[in-house]
Design a protein around this motif. Sequence first.
Motif, mmCIF file in Angstrom:
data_model
loop_
_atom_site.group_PDB
_atom_site.id
_atom_site.type_symbol
_atom_site.label_atom_id
_atom_site.label_comp_id
_atom_site.label_asym_id
_atom_site.label_seq_id
_atom_site.Cartn_x
_atom_site.Cartn_y
_atom_site.Cartn_z
ATOM 1 N N GLN A 48 -0.067 82.948 -12.276
ATOM 2 C CA GLN A 48 -0.762 82.800 -10.334
ATOM 3 C C GLN A 48 0.782 82.614 -9.485
ATOM 4 O OE1 GLN A 48 -4.502 80.691 -9.928
ATOM 5 N NE2 GLN A 48 -3.667 79.353 -11.199
ATOM 6 N N VAL A 49 0.796 83.479 -8.587
ATOM 7 C CA VAL A 49 1.281 83.307 -7.572
ATOM 8 C C VAL A 49 0.813 82.794 -6.329
ATOM 9 C CG1 VAL A 49 3.049 85.643 -8.382
ATOM 10 C CG2 VAL A 49 0.166 85.773 -6.941
ATOM 11 N N ARG A 50 1.629 82.112 -5.500
ATOM 12 C CA ARG A 50 1.066 82.082 -4.121
ATOM 13 C C ARG A 50 1.229 82.924 -3.289
ATOM 14 N NH1 ARG A 50 -1.367 76.988 -3.327
ATOM 15 N NH2 ARG A 50 -1.897 75.641 -5.489
ATOM 16 N N LEU A 51 1.223 83.204 -1.559
ATOM 17 C CA LEU A 51 1.846 83.810 -0.624
ATOM 18 C C LEU A 51 3.029 83.026 -0.413
ATOM 19 C CD1 LEU A 51 1.977 86.745 1.485
ATOM 20 C CD2 LEU A 51 0.056 84.858 2.327
ATOM 21 N N TYR A 52 4.568 83.586 -0.177
ATOM 22 C CA TYR A 52 4.642 83.282 1.326
ATOM 23 C C TYR A 52 4.739 83.861 2.366
ATOM 24 C CZ TYR A 52 9.035 81.476 2.418
ATOM 25 O OH TYR A 52 10.373 81.007 3.533
ATOM 26 N N HIS A 53 5.063 84.780 2.521
ATOM 27 C CA HIS A 53 4.222 85.335 3.455
ATOM 28 C C HIS A 53 4.379 87.319 3.412
ATOM 29 C CE1 HIS A 53 8.438 87.055 5.306
ATOM 30 N NE2 HIS A 53 9.181 85.750 4.606
ATOM 31 N N ASP A 54 3.877 87.438 4.578
ATOM 32 C CA ASP A 54 3.627 88.646 4.882
ATOM 33 C C ASP A 54 4.621 89.361 5.823
ATOM 34 O OD1 ASP A 54 2.355 88.091 7.497
ATOM 35 O OD2 ASP A 54 0.690 89.258 7.140
ATOM 36 N N ASN A 55 5.007 90.242 6.512
ATOM 37 C CA ASN A 55 5.993 91.057 7.403
ATOM 38 C C ASN A 55 5.459 92.280 7.413
ATOM 39 O OD1 ASN A 55 8.134 90.960 8.958
ATOM 40 N ND2 ASN A 55 10.143 90.513 6.957
ATOM 41 N N ALA A 56 5.571 92.617 8.875
ATOM 42 C CA ALA A 56 5.519 94.067 9.086
ATOM 43 C C ALA A 56 6.322 94.678 9.374
ATOM 44 C CB ALA A 56 3.749 93.958 10.217
ATOM 45 N N LEU A 57 6.417 95.738 9.125
ATOM 46 C CA LEU A 57 7.834 95.935 9.860
ATOM 47 C C LEU A 57 7.875 97.600 10.251
ATOM 48 C CD1 LEU A 57 10.153 94.955 6.506
ATOM 49 C CD2 LEU A 57 10.097 93.833 8.375
ATOM 50 N N SER A 58 8.448 98.270 11.222
ATOM 51 C CA SER A 58 9.021 99.219 11.882
ATOM 52 C C SER A 58 9.966 99.824 12.376
ATOM 53 C CB SER A 58 7.562 99.110 13.267
ATOM 54 O OG SER A 58 7.798 99.960 13.521
ATOM 55 N N LYS A 59 10.538 100.747 11.715
ATOM 56 C CA LYS A 59 12.185 101.151 11.674
ATOM 57 C C LYS A 59 11.876 102.731 12.213
ATOM 58 C CE LYS A 59 15.945 101.559 9.266
ATOM 59 N NZ LYS A 59 16.932 101.701 7.357
ATOM 60 N N GLU A 60 11.857 102.298 13.668
ATOM 61 C CA GLU A 60 11.800 103.326 14.987
ATOM 62 C C GLU A 60 12.630 104.145 14.590
ATOM 63 O OE1 GLU A 60 9.349 103.236 17.056
ATOM 64 O OE2 GLU A 60 9.037 100.737 15.198
#
Length: 212
Positions: A46-58
């Motif tokens: 099993q795994v756990r979530l560390y974090h999400d990260n929404a990225l936008s390279k303009e």
Amino acid sequence: MLDAAVDPAVGFQSLEMMWLDDPLLRAAVLSPRIGGIAAGLLGVGQVRLYHDNALSKEPGAGRTPWHFDAHHFPLASADVLTAWIPLQPTPREMGPLAFARGADTWRLVEDVEFDKHGTTYDRGVSEAFRAHEVDVEDGPFAAGEMSFHSAHCFHTAAANRTTAPRTVLATTYFADGVRVVDAPTMVSGDWRKFIPGAEPGAVVASEHNPLI
């Protein structure tokens, strides 16, 4: 080996922990399918979530320097990886994520001194990779394709030379049972936001780190 480094903060936007407020993102971040692939790649149950990260390279944003993620995660384990999910087809002109091939490639640059603000680290890593003829995978991503990379996998990305933003959801998972390192550093950033209540040396199992 890709173009020269520029400040990655220019034309680059990042939002973290959006899964807490957005139902659509929550469904993706907590996806049993994606989490199952992560667990399988790590060879754990099993795994756990560390974090999400929404990225936008303009459009026009420059190259992302060489880096790896292990020292940004205050987790006392190598069983950490990130799913990189482009939200549009990502040709080479848009700057897809590129990887230095080889599970132990990071050992080639262990002696390169880390520089959080300057470009000396990126130059040192680039020179070492050239000297050892490290192969780089920098292929495009079709719609629906994604990648997984370990916390020790060196990666970079070319500049976005298109007229559209390169948007990505990057979600990091770790093996259940992992502990916080005994002495988190400033490089780890605002880690208490991602694993609230977890003290150095303690097992990570907060409400922000659900089992997937």
